[in-house]
Design a protein around this motif. Structure first.
Motif, PDB file in Angstrom:
ATOM      1  N   ILE A 174       0.829  -1.220   0.000  1.00  0.00           N
ATOM      2  CA  ILE A 174       0.000   0.000   0.000  1.00  0.00           C
ATOM      3  C   ILE A 174       0.865   1.273   0.000  1.00  0.00           C
ATOM      4  N   ASP A 175       2.049   1.219   0.598  1.00  0.00           N
ATOM      5  CA  ASP A 175       2.944   2.382   0.609  1.00  0.00           C
ATOM      6  C   ASP A 175       3.281   2.875  -0.799  1.00  0.00           C
ATOM      7  N   GLU A 176       3.274   1.940  -1.752  1.00  0.00           N
ATOM      8  CA  GLU A 176       3.660   2.260  -3.135  1.00  0.00           C
ATOM      9  C   GLU A 176       2.475   2.698  -3.991  1.00  0.00           C
ATOM     10  N   VAL A 177       1.274   2.656  -3.401  1.00  0.00           N
ATOM     11  CA  VAL A 177       0.069   2.970  -4.177  1.00  0.00           C
ATOM     12  C   VAL A 177      -0.132   4.476  -4.228  1.00  0.00           C
ATOM     13  N   GLU A 178      -0.560   4.966  -5.379  1.00  0.00           N
ATOM     14  CA  GLU A 178      -0.771   6.404  -5.539  1.00  0.00           C
ATOM     15  C   GLU A 178      -2.266   6.692  -5.641  1.00  0.00           C
ATOM     16  N   THR A 179      -2.777   7.533  -4.764  1.00  0.00           N
ATOM     17  CA  THR A 179      -4.186   7.964  -4.845  1.00  0.00           C
ATOM     18  C   THR A 179      -4.264   9.417  -4.391  1.00  0.00           C
ATOM     19  N   ALA A 180      -5.442  10.018  -4.596  1.00  0.00           N
ATOM     20  CA  ALA A 180      -5.718  11.322  -3.990  1.00  0.00           C
ATOM     21  C   ALA A 180      -6.329  11.069  -2.607  1.00  0.00           C
ATOM     22  N   TYR A 181      -6.405  12.105  -1.787  1.00  0.00           N
ATOM     23  CA  TYR A 181      -6.885  11.920  -0.407  1.00  0.00           C
ATOM     24  C   TYR A 181      -7.867  13.001   0.019  1.00  0.00           C
ATOM     25  N   TYR A 182      -8.813  12.582   0.849  1.00  0.00           N
ATOM     26  CA  TYR A 182      -9.650  13.489   1.644  1.00  0.00           C
ATOM     27  C   TYR A 182      -9.049  13.456   3.039  1.00  0.00           C
ATOM     28  N   LEU A 183      -8.782  14.638   3.597  1.00  0.00           N
ATOM     29  CA  LEU A 183      -8.225  14.708   4.951  1.00  0.00           C
ATOM     30  C   LEU A 183      -9.143  15.561   5.818  1.00  0.00           C
ATOM     31  N   ARG A 184      -9.397  15.098   7.030  1.00  0.00           N
ATOM     32  CA  ARG A 184     -10.121  15.958   7.993  1.00  0.00           C
ATOM     33  C   ARG A 184      -9.293  16.043   9.259  1.00  0.00           C
ATOM     34  N   LEU A 185      -8.947  17.274   9.599  1.00  0.00           N
ATOM     35  CA  LEU A 185      -8.202  17.420  10.839  1.00  0.00           C
ATOM     36  C   LEU A 185      -8.856  18.469  11.718  1.00  0.00           C
ATOM     37  N   THR A 186      -8.543  18.400  12.982  1.00  0.00           N
ATOM     38  CA  THR A 186      -9.113  19.343  13.938  1.00  0.00           C
ATOM     39  C   THR A 186      -7.986  20.269  14.375  1.00  0.00           C
ATOM     40  N   ALA A 187      -8.130  21.558  14.033  1.00  0.00           N
ATOM     41  CA  ALA A 187      -7.017  22.487  14.259  1.00  0.00           C
ATOM     42  C   ALA A 187      -7.476  23.701  15.055  1.00  0.00           C
ATOM     43  N   LEU A 188      -6.523  24.290  15.775  1.00  0.00           N
ATOM     44  CA  LEU A 188      -6.772  25.509  16.539  1.00  0.00           C
ATOM     45  C   LEU A 188      -7.128  26.634  15.566  1.00  0.00           C
ATOM     46  N   ASP A 189      -8.174  27.394  15.889  1.00  0.00           N
ATOM     47  CA  ASP A 189      -8.628  28.476  15.005  1.00  0.00           C
ATOM     48  C   ASP A 189      -7.804  29.727  15.294  1.00  0.00           C
TER      49      ASP A 189
END
Ligand code: HSE
Length: 438
Positions: free
Chosen positions: A348-363
């Motif tokens: 899987i490390d060698e697989v290429e895809t796009a990503y959706y990321l959700r993070l919780t960050a200080l405003d």
């Protein structure tokens, strides 16, 4: 012509459906097969006589499955017990006895198919397994025969009805994961062990089979990357929808210059794709061939009669082939046995895809710049960013990002660095994305 005698192992959901289809459509099936097909001998430990229409047509019913595979009258054994053992021993014994086998057992084929096909080859018998992938959809027939002219580029499939039902209910009704799972189990679609459905193991069994048929490689279940849907949250389903995507649990196999990708994971796909609109318990498989372009196969992936439809079609195929030269039949894995190659399956490390990321960050000013800086340093390009309003009294906000395609190893590195930032709290949610364009 003499009738074909079936030995049927298992009288559960699919076994019962097979009895019903074989008896209800007997005359039409005989017109297609060129001879009558009758169930001479069946084995089941327990079954509900009242619920199986056509059961009276079975010659003999026993609780000893080995007696069926050893019965000299039986020409074709249909294995509908499921699981690894004793299914493996029964199938190998049937082959050893010179009988053809039809099975719906995806776990058996994905894990022991190489051994089973080698034994069948040796004995000059056929092991047919259309019902093992996507229930009633004739996807194996399509890949092995209908698309035989093509260089297959990739396959993406919704190949677990239970998982698709759960994701559909979460999206349409905002329901919780556990609640929907209980309902899917009550509907009778779920595997005996429901983690096989929700953790993607059932889909990985099926994808392993599809990958071998598409690319002419041995079955390698242990190399199929598998991630389930149990960590998908309603908010990710909703954010994906806002951005024009749907989350589907896909099995994806793709040929690249470096090797073959084999992966099962939740995937964001554009909502306008036909496959994004395959809902509820339905299955669909999208196949991209170089000559034909994309083709989509849709239908019921489970259930008594749809699965029996595939089982009985295999029986008809085998009945037609009984008198043909064993070395000139459709090869088990689509390619001639001596043409199976060892093209590597990519980690899987060698697989290429796009990503959706959700993070919780200080405003706070500068936080976004810090995150974007890390992604930039790792060579990851951002396609879209969305920041949600902070909830009243909250200091942190959800931040949603879509990335361009990047290797998994590089994304892992970037995410570890972002998670280490003081302004970012908790784990980053990451869901892979595919455009699935032709
Ligand atoms: N548990 C499987 C599903 C059944 O939900 O699709 C068919 O393999």
């Amino acid at each position: 012509m003499e009738p074909v005698n079936i030995g049927l192992l298992g009288l559960g959901t699919v076994g019962g459906g097979t009895v019903t289809v074989l008896t209800r459509n007997a005359a039409e099936i005989a017109r297609r097969a060129g001879r009558d097909i009758r169930i001479a001998h069946a084995a089941a430990r327990a079954y509900d006589q009242e619920r199986i229409s056509g059961i009276e047509a079975i010659g003999r019913i026993t609780d000893d499955a080995f007696a069926v595979v050893d019965d000299p009258k039986v020409d074709i054994v249909i294995e509908l017990i499921g699981g690894y053992s004793p299914a493996r021993e029964l199938v190998l014994r049937a082959i050893d006895n010179g009988k053809h086998v039809v099975t719906a057992n995806k776990a058996l084929i994905a894990l022991h198919g190489n051994e089973i096909f080698a034994a069948a080859q040796e004995k000059g018998v056929t092991v047919a397994f259309e019902a093992a992938v996507a229930g009633g959809i004739p996807i194996i027939k399509a890949l092995r025969e209908g698309l035989a002219a093509n260089h297959i580029e990739w396959i993406a499939g919704i190949i677990n009805g239970t998982g698709n039902y759960i994701l559909t209910e979460m999206r349409d009704k905002g329901r919780d994961f556990g609640d929907v799972l209980a309902e899917a189990q009550a509907l009778g679609y779920a595997e005996a062990d429901p983690t096989f459905d929700v953790e993607g193991i059932d889909a990985a069994h099926k994808l392993t089979i599809l990958g071998s048929l598409a690319f002419g490689i041995p079955l390698q279940f242990d190399k199929t990357f598998t991630e389930g849907i149990s960590r998908i949250e309603p908010q990710d389903v909703a954010f994906a929808a806002e951005l024009g995507y749907r989350i589907k649990h896909l099995g994806i196999t793709r040929r690249t210059d470096a090797g073959i990708e084999m992966r099962v994971h939740p995937t964001l796909i554009p909502h306008r794709r036909l496959i994004a609109n395959v809902d509820g318990v339905m299955n669909a498989v999208l196949v991209k061939g170089d000559a034909v372009g994309p083709t989509l196969y849709y239908g019921a992936g489970a259930g008594a009669l749809p699965t029996a439809s595939a089982v009985v079609a295999d029986v008809v195929d085998v009945a037609r082939a009984l008198t043909t030269d064993p070395t000139n039949r459709v090869p088990h894995l689509a390619f001639q046995p001596d043409e199976i190659t060892d093209t590597p399956v990519l980690p899987i490390d060698e697989v290429e895809t796009a990503y959706y990321l959700r993070l919780t960050a200080l405003d706070r000013p500068g936080v976004m710049a810090g995150i974007a800086g890390i992604l930039g340093e790792e060579g990851i390009s951002i396609e879209a960013i969305k920041q949600k309003e902070p909830a009243p009294g909250e200091t942190h906000v959800p931040l949603i990002m879509l990335s361009h395609r990047v290797k998994e190893a590089r994304m892992n590195r970037a995410l570890a660095r972002i998670e280490a930032l003081e302004a970012v709290s908790g784990e980053i949610v990451r869901i892979r994305m595919e455009g699935l364009d032709g």
